[in-house]
Design a protein around this motif. Sequence first.
Motif, short mmCIF file in Angstrom:
data_model
loop_
_atom_site.label_atom_id
_atom_site.label_comp_id
_atom_site.label_asym_id
_atom_site.label_seq_id
_atom_site.Cartn_x
_atom_site.Cartn_y
_atom_site.Cartn_z
N ALA A 112 0.81 -1.22 0.00
CA ALA A 112 0.00 0.00 0.00
C ALA A 112 0.85 1.27 0.00
CB ALA A 112 -0.96 0.00 1.19
N ILE A 113 1.98 1.26 0.70
CA ILE A 113 2.80 2.47 0.76
C ILE A 113 3.82 2.54 -0.37
CG2 ILE A 113 2.49 2.66 3.26
CD1 ILE A 113 5.46 1.78 3.55
N ALA A 125 6.66 -0.42 9.02
CA ALA A 125 6.51 -0.40 10.48
C ALA A 125 5.93 0.92 11.00
CB ALA A 125 7.87 -0.66 11.13
N GLU A 126 5.94 1.96 10.18
CA GLU A 126 5.39 3.26 10.59
C GLU A 126 3.88 3.37 10.34
OE1 GLU A 126 7.93 5.72 8.16
OE2 GLU A 126 9.29 6.08 9.83
N TYR A 127 3.30 2.33 9.75
CA TYR A 127 1.87 2.34 9.40
C TYR A 127 1.15 1.14 10.01
CZ TYR A 127 3.20 5.78 5.86
OH TYR A 127 3.67 6.88 5.22
N ILE A 135 -7.31 -2.03 15.11
CA ILE A 135 -5.95 -2.02 14.57
C ILE A 135 -5.53 -3.49 14.43
CG2 ILE A 135 -3.54 -1.44 15.02
CD1 ILE A 135 -5.03 1.08 14.60
N LEU A 136 -5.07 -3.87 13.22
CA LEU A 136 -4.73 -5.27 12.96
C LEU A 136 -3.24 -5.53 13.19
CD1 LEU A 136 -6.80 -5.59 9.68
CD2 LEU A 136 -7.44 -6.38 11.97
N PHE A 158 -1.19 6.05 10.35
CA PHE A 158 0.13 6.07 10.96
C PHE A 158 0.09 5.30 12.26
CE2 PHE A 158 1.08 9.89 8.37
CZ PHE A 158 2.34 9.50 7.90
N ARG A 159 1.17 4.59 12.54
CA ARG A 159 1.30 3.90 13.82
C ARG A 159 1.45 4.97 14.89
NH1 ARG A 159 2.55 -1.13 15.42
NH2 ARG A 159 3.03 -1.79 13.30
N ILE A 160 0.66 4.85 15.93
CA ILE A 160 0.72 5.82 17.01
C ILE A 160 1.76 5.32 18.01
CG2 ILE A 160 -0.55 6.90 18.92
CD1 ILE A 160 -3.09 6.47 17.14
N LYS A 161 2.78 6.16 18.24
CA LYS A 161 3.84 5.81 19.17
C LYS A 161 3.36 6.09 20.59
CE LYS A 161 7.49 6.84 15.91
NZ LYS A 161 8.64 7.70 15.59
#
Length: 166
Positions: A112-113, A125-127, A135-136, A158-161
């Motif tokens: 996708a990216i 890893a950022e998504y 969230i899967l 975006f992956r939430i840190k």
Amino acid sequence: MDNEVDSHELVLAIEGERAPRQIQVARGATAKEVIEAVVLETKRVELTEMFFEDEEECLVEEHRVVELVIEEFRLVHVASKGKIAVTVVYNARQVHRDFAPSVTIEKIIAWAISRAALHLEGVPAEYQLKLGSEILPPDLHLGQVAKGEKKIAFSLVFRIKPQGAS
């Protein structure tokens, strides 16, 4: 020969089931024999194909699956016939592609990216992918999420840190 020596516990993903399943099969079992054992246990006659994780082509029926799983420690996925049409939505943009049910969420994110799809900056890893509000996990198989359907839509976020993480 002792029956325990001839059999092996195979861990596999089954289309429509979130949790992996364990099944006892002969050590020399072919893909066809493993599928038959899964159908017998699940009573789901639509399960007719087997894939290695993240592979797009199903295994031929004569393929000796258990030996390869032991040697290479590869997870197998049993599914109904056909690929799954995936739509990924990101900021009002959509991309579409068919994937095998054995493909992981992580591989879908990478596609996708990529330049071939949304052409976004960063690494997978950022998504994250969301199905509705869920969230899967990246190691989940598409077929485990699609619940037997052959069409599914995800949101890419975006992956939430965690707070304080760098």
